[in-house]
Design a protein around this motif. Structure first.
Motif, short mmCIF file in Angstrom:
data_model
loop_
_atom_site.label_atom_id
_atom_site.label_comp_id
_atom_site.label_asym_id
_atom_site.label_seq_id
_atom_site.Cartn_x
_atom_site.Cartn_y
_atom_site.Cartn_z
N CYS A 185 60.77 -30.34 -60.30
CA CYS A 185 61.43 -29.05 -60.10
C CYS A 185 62.94 -29.19 -60.12
O CYS A 185 63.49 -30.19 -59.64
N ILE B 219 65.92 -26.97 -58.61
CA ILE B 219 66.10 -25.89 -57.63
C ILE B 219 67.59 -25.62 -57.44
O ILE B 219 68.38 -26.56 -57.23
N ILE C 97 64.15 -21.11 -58.04
CA ILE C 97 63.48 -22.07 -58.91
C ILE C 97 64.00 -21.90 -60.34
O ILE C 97 63.77 -20.88 -60.98
N HIS D 54 56.87 -20.00 -59.36
CA HIS D 54 57.31 -20.61 -60.62
C HIS D 54 58.76 -20.21 -60.91
O HIS D 54 59.43 -19.60 -60.05
N ARG D 55 59.21 -20.54 -62.09
CA ARG D 55 60.59 -20.27 -62.48
C ARG D 55 60.94 -18.78 -62.33
O ARG D 55 60.20 -17.91 -62.74
N LYS E 162 63.30 -24.40 -62.64
CA LYS E 162 62.26 -25.03 -63.47
C LYS E 162 61.21 -25.63 -62.56
O LYS E 162 61.52 -26.20 -61.51
N GLY E 163 59.93 -25.49 -62.96
CA GLY E 163 58.84 -26.12 -62.22
C GLY E 163 58.02 -25.13 -61.41
O GLY E 163 58.22 -23.92 -61.45
N HIS E 164 57.08 -25.68 -60.63
CA HIS E 164 56.19 -24.91 -59.76
C HIS E 164 56.31 -25.43 -58.34
O HIS E 164 56.39 -26.64 -58.11
N VAL E 165 56.29 -24.49 -57.40
CA VAL E 165 56.44 -24.81 -55.98
C VAL E 165 55.28 -24.21 -55.21
O VAL E 165 54.89 -23.05 -55.44
N GLU F 142 57.40 -34.60 -58.26
CA GLU F 142 56.11 -34.02 -57.92
C GLU F 142 55.64 -34.49 -56.55
O GLU F 142 55.65 -35.69 -56.24
N ALA G 132 57.01 -29.40 -54.08
CA ALA G 132 57.07 -29.36 -55.54
C ALA G 132 55.72 -29.78 -56.12
O ALA G 132 55.25 -30.89 -55.88
#
Length: 294
Positions: free
Chosen positions: A160, A162, A111, A134-135, A113-116, A94, A156
């Motif tokens: 994440c 990537i 992506i 997002h994913r 997994k996760g949020h960018v 994060e 991130a």
């Protein structure tokens, strides 16, 4: 016995007269049969045509549904590994920068997994938030058009995973199978539509509605209609940059949403989607407030 009967009995019809009568009778039967056959053929043709059109329409709907399902279930990483592409998975914590503005653009990121968070910082002025991805989203694809340097910084927001794809491997994958190119084009079109909607939102909606829409989109309410969604705790400054407003205005409306029970604070942010979507009831994006289609 009548006169006609006596005449017929005395003078029986000749062979020529019998032949002419038979020919006339056969012609009338053939005419009637041809009319019946024509009517039957016409009705059969109409029925066959309607059945064929209905079958073709059902086939097209089925193919379109299956195409959407295949695109949703398509896994770029698996496809690229099967074709022997040089890719690798990268893990980011994060707050870690994935790629920075001004870096050389040689890879495309996907992506898993996760949020960018994508941001742009001018030489003078404040940092601007472009989007929260997002994913299932790609970023860094500008290098495919010959752009040498990155125009935005990707950070991130959460942990994440990537998928990093080299530029030449992306170009090879486009020509190796239509499934990958279809998936990539669908993602880019979705992103383009989202940018257009963001511009409309910025010009036509109030700050309160822009904030509600931003929270719903981060919660992926347009994709997965869950009554409650848990999203990463995004700072009010980031939300302000995302909707083009100040931190104080975001703070005011977030407190309002909290009092109304639309959001809950904690380690992560809990969004009551069905309640928050009511804010958009009278806006141009009222489809987020409508029930999910089957």
């Amino acid at each position: 016995m009548s006169f006609a009967s006596r005449t017929t009995a005395r003078n029986p019809p000749t062979r020529l007269q019998l032949f002419r009568r038979s020919a006339t009778f056969n012609r009338s039967i053939l005419c009637d049969l041809s009319q019946i056959a024509h009517k039957f053929h016409t009705k059969s043709a109409i029925h066959l045509s309607a059945t064929t059109v209905l079958h073709q329409a059902k086939s097209r709907v089925f193919e379109a549904t299956m195409t959407r399902r295949r695109q949703r279930s398509f896994q770029p990483g698996v496809f690229l590994r099967k074709m022997g592409a040089r890719t690798y998975m990268a893990l980011f914590r994060e707050g870690q920068i994935i790629c920075a503005q001004g870096d050389a653009g040689k890879e495309v990121f996907y992506i898993e997994k996760g949020h960018v968070k994508l941001t742009v910082k001018p030489k003078r002025g404040k940092e601007t938030v472009l989007a929260i991805l997002h994913r299932g989203n790609y970023f860094g694809a500008e290098c495919l058009t010959g752009q040498t340097f990155r125009t935005a910084t990707a950070t991130a927001l959460t942990r994440c995973t990537i998928l990093v794809i080299q530029k030449n491997e992306m170009m090879r994958a486009f020509h190796n199978g239509h499934e990958f190119s279809d998936h990539f084009i669908a993602c880019l079109l979705g992103r383009n539509i989202r940018i257009e909607q963001d511009l409309i939102d910025q010009h036509l909606n109030s700050c309160e509605k822009r904030l509600a829409r931003a929270l719903l989109l981060v919660a992926r309410y347009d994709k997965v209609r869950k009554p409650i969604a848990v999203i990463p705790k995004i700072s009010q400054g980031t939300l302000g940059g995302l909707i083009g407003s100040t931190r104080s205005r975001v703070n005011y409306f977030m407190n309002k949403f909290k009092k109304l029970g639309y959001v809950e604070y904690g380690e992560r942010l809990r969004i009551h989607n069905s309640s928050l979507s009511g804010v958009l009831k009278d806006s141009i994006f009222s489809d987020l407030a409508a029930s999910r289609p089957n």
